[in-house]
Design a protein around this motif. Structure first.
Motif, PDB file in Angstrom:
ATOM      1  N   GLN A  12      67.329   4.240   4.378  1.00  0.00           N
ATOM      2  CA  GLN A  12      68.449   4.864   5.075  1.00  0.00           C
ATOM      3  C   GLN A  12      69.398   5.559   4.099  1.00  0.00           C
ATOM      4  O   GLN A  12      69.953   6.607   4.405  1.00  0.00           O
ATOM      5  N   ALA A  13      69.585   4.968   2.928  1.00  0.00           N
ATOM      6  CA  ALA A  13      70.448   5.587   1.916  1.00  0.00           C
ATOM      7  C   ALA A  13      69.864   6.925   1.474  1.00  0.00           C
ATOM      8  O   ALA A  13      70.589   7.920   1.365  1.00  0.00           O
ATOM      9  N   LYS A  14      68.551   6.965   1.240  1.00  0.00           N
ATOM     10  CA  LYS A  14      67.900   8.217   0.854  1.00  0.00           C
ATOM     11  C   LYS A  14      68.018   9.251   1.969  1.00  0.00           C
ATOM     12  O   LYS A  14      68.260  10.430   1.700  1.00  0.00           O
ATOM     13  N   LYS A  15      67.873   8.801   3.199  1.00  0.00           N
ATOM     14  CA  LYS A  15      67.985   9.716   4.344  1.00  0.00           C
ATOM     15  C   LYS A  15      69.382  10.330   4.388  1.00  0.00           C
ATOM     16  O   LYS A  15      69.528  11.544   4.549  1.00  0.00           O
ATOM     17  N   LEU A  16      70.396   9.505   4.233  1.00  0.00           N
ATOM     18  CA  LEU A  16      71.777   9.982   4.257  1.00  0.00           C
ATOM     19  C   LEU A  16      72.051  10.945   3.096  1.00  0.00           C
ATOM     20  O   LEU A  16      72.666  11.998   3.278  1.00  0.00           O
ATOM     21  N   LEU A  17      71.574  10.597   1.911  1.00  0.00           N
ATOM     22  CA  LEU A  17      71.758  11.467   0.743  1.00  0.00           C
ATOM     23  C   LEU A  17      71.024  12.797   0.918  1.00  0.00           C
ATOM     24  O   LEU A  17      71.561  13.852   0.589  1.00  0.00           O
ATOM     25  N   THR A  18      69.822  12.740   1.448  1.00  0.00           N
ATOM     26  CA  THR A  18      69.040  13.961   1.670  1.00  0.00           C
ATOM     27  C   THR A  18      69.744  14.869   2.664  1.00  0.00           C
ATOM     28  O   THR A  18      69.809  16.090   2.469  1.00  0.00           O
ATOM     29  N   GLU A  19      70.289  14.279   3.719  1.00  0.00           N
ATOM     30  CA  GLU A  19      71.025  15.075   4.706  1.00  0.00           C
ATOM     31  C   GLU A  19      72.228  15.751   4.060  1.00  0.00           C
ATOM     32  O   GLU A  19      72.497  16.924   4.295  1.00  0.00           O
ATOM     33  N   TYR A  20      72.954  15.006   3.234  1.00  0.00           N
ATOM     34  CA  TYR A  20      74.125  15.581   2.564  1.00  0.00           C
ATOM     35  C   TYR A  20      73.712  16.693   1.606  1.00  0.00           C
ATOM     36  O   TYR A  20      74.305  17.776   1.593  1.00  0.00           O
ATOM     37  N   LEU A  21      72.694  16.430   0.800  1.00  0.00           N
ATOM     38  CA  LEU A  21      72.274  17.399  -0.206  1.00  0.00           C
ATOM     39  C   LEU A  21      71.692  18.670   0.411  1.00  0.00           C
ATOM     40  O   LEU A  21      71.733  19.728  -0.203  1.00  0.00           O
ATOM     41  N   SER A  22      71.166  18.566   1.620  1.00  0.00           N
ATOM     42  CA  SER A  22      70.578  19.743   2.257  1.00  0.00           C
ATOM     43  C   SER A  22      71.581  20.535   3.084  1.00  0.00           C
ATOM     44  O   SER A  22      71.249  21.599   3.603  1.00  0.00           O
ATOM     45  N   GLN A  23      72.819  20.046   3.182  1.00  0.00           N
ATOM     46  CA  GLN A  23      73.844  20.792   3.909  1.00  0.00           C
ATOM     47  C   GLN A  23      74.137  22.101   3.189  1.00  0.00           C
ATOM     48  O   GLN A  23      74.105  22.175   1.962  1.00  0.00           O
ATOM     49  N   GLU A  24      74.446  23.094   3.984  1.00  0.00           N
ATOM     50  CA  GLU A  24      74.814  24.381   3.405  1.00  0.00           C
ATOM     51  C   GLU A  24      76.065  24.226   2.549  1.00  0.00           C
ATOM     52  O   GLU A  24      77.009  23.548   2.940  1.00  0.00           O
ATOM     53  N   ASN A  25      76.034  24.783   1.376  1.00  0.00           N
ATOM     54  CA  ASN A  25      77.160  24.774   0.432  1.00  0.00           C
ATOM     55  C   ASN A  25      77.519  23.395  -0.107  1.00  0.00           C
ATOM     56  O   ASN A  25      78.612  23.217  -0.635  1.00  0.00           O
ATOM     57  N   SER A  26      76.637  22.416  -0.003  1.00  0.00           N
ATOM     58  CA  SER A  26      76.953  21.091  -0.548  1.00  0.00           C
ATOM     59  C   SER A  26      77.117  21.139  -2.062  1.00  0.00           C
ATOM     60  O   SER A  26      77.883  20.366  -2.632  1.00  0.00           O
ATOM     61  N   ASP A  27      76.435  22.082  -2.714  1.00  0.00           N
ATOM     62  CA  ASP A  27      76.556  22.188  -4.171  1.00  0.00           C
ATOM     63  C   ASP A  27      77.913  22.745  -4.606  1.00  0.00           C
ATOM     64  O   ASP A  27      78.275  22.657  -5.766  1.00  0.00           O
ATOM     65  N   GLU A  28      78.681  23.294  -3.674  1.00  0.00           N
ATOM     66  CA  GLU A  28      80.023  23.771  -3.996  1.00  0.00           C
ATOM     67  C   GLU A  28      81.005  22.615  -4.173  1.00  0.00           C
ATOM     68  O   GLU A  28      82.054  22.778  -4.766  1.00  0.00           O
ATOM     69  N   LYS A  29      80.673  21.466  -3.629  1.00  0.00           N
ATOM     70  CA  LYS A  29      81.492  20.264  -3.796  1.00  0.00           C
ATOM     71  C   LYS A  29      80.913  19.505  -4.981  1.00  0.00           C
ATOM     72  O   LYS A  29      80.289  18.464  -4.834  1.00  0.00           O
ATOM     73  N   LYS A  30      81.117  20.043  -6.177  1.00  0.00           N
ATOM     74  CA  LYS A  30      80.415  19.607  -7.381  1.00  0.00           C
ATOM     75  C   LYS A  30      80.432  18.098  -7.605  1.00  0.00           C
ATOM     76  O   LYS A  30      79.397  17.496  -7.841  1.00  0.00           O
ATOM     77  N   ASP A  31      81.595  17.469  -7.526  1.00  0.00           N
ATOM     78  CA  ASP A  31      81.673  16.032  -7.820  1.00  0.00           C
ATOM     79  C   ASP A  31      80.811  15.216  -6.870  1.00  0.00           C
ATOM     80  O   ASP A  31      80.002  14.394  -7.304  1.00  0.00           O
ATOM     81  N   ASN A  32      80.984  15.433  -5.575  1.00  0.00           N
ATOM     82  CA  ASN A  32      80.195  14.683  -4.599  1.00  0.00           C
ATOM     83  C   ASN A  32      78.716  15.026  -4.691  1.00  0.00           C
ATOM     84  O   ASN A  32      77.858  14.157  -4.530  1.00  0.00           O
TER      85      ASN A  32
END
Length: 131
Positions: A12-32
Motif C-alpha cells: 500500500q505504501a508503494k501504491k501511495l508513493l507511485t500515485e504521488y510520483l505520477s501526478q502531474e507536476n509532482s517533480d515541481e514540489k522538489k522536497d516532497n
C-alpha cells in the motif's frame, strides 16, 4: 504513508508513493518529490527488489544532477541506498544502517537540513524497518 510504513504495509505504501510520483507536476514540489522517491527505493530494497531499486536510484541520481543544489541529506540518502543495493548481506546491512542513522542524527541538528525530517524521520524508522 507514515502509518503504512510503520505497519510495514509495503504494498500500500508503494501504491501511495507511485500515485504521488505520477501526478502531474509532482517533480515541481522538489522536497516532497525527493522524499517520495527515496522512500520508494527504501521499500524496494526492503523487499529485496535490488534490480528495480538500482534502476530507480540511477534515475534519482540523474534527477539530482539536473537540480544542482542537493542537500547533504539527499547526498547521504543516495550513498546509503547505493550501499544497501550493492551490499545487501546482513553483516554489512547493520553497519550501513548504523552509519546512516548517525549521519541523520547529525543532520537533524543543522537548521537547513532538519526540515528533511519534518515529514518522516528516516533514522527513527530504520531502527525497526530493516530488522
Amino acid at each position: 504513508l507514515r502509518t503504512l510504513l510503520e505497519l510495514k504495509d509495503n504494498k500500500q505504501a508503494k501504491k501511495l508513493l507511485t500515485e504521488y510520483l505520477s501526478q502531474e507536476n509532482s517533480d515541481e514540489k522538489k522536497d516532497n518529490y525527493m522524499l517520495a522517491r527515496i522512500l520508494f527505493i527504501f521499500i524496494l530494497t526492503k523487499e529485496g527488489n535490488y534490480e528495480f531499486a538500482e534502476l530507480e536510484l540511477r534515475s534519482l541520481k540523474r534527477f539530482l544532477l539536473k537540480q544542482q543544489n542537493s542537500s547533504k541529506f539527499e547526498k547521504n540518502c543516495i550513498s546509503f541506498l547505493s550501499k544497501l543495493i550493492s551490499n545487501p548481506e546482513k553483516e554489512k546491512l547493520k553497519s550501513t544502517i548504523s552509519a546512516f542513522i548517525t549521519s541523520c542524527n547529525i543532520l537533524k541538528k543543522i537548521p537547513h537540513e532538519s526540515s528533511n525530517f519534518f515529514c518522516f524521520d528516516f533514522a527513527a524508522h530504520l531502527n525497526s524497518y530493516f530488522k
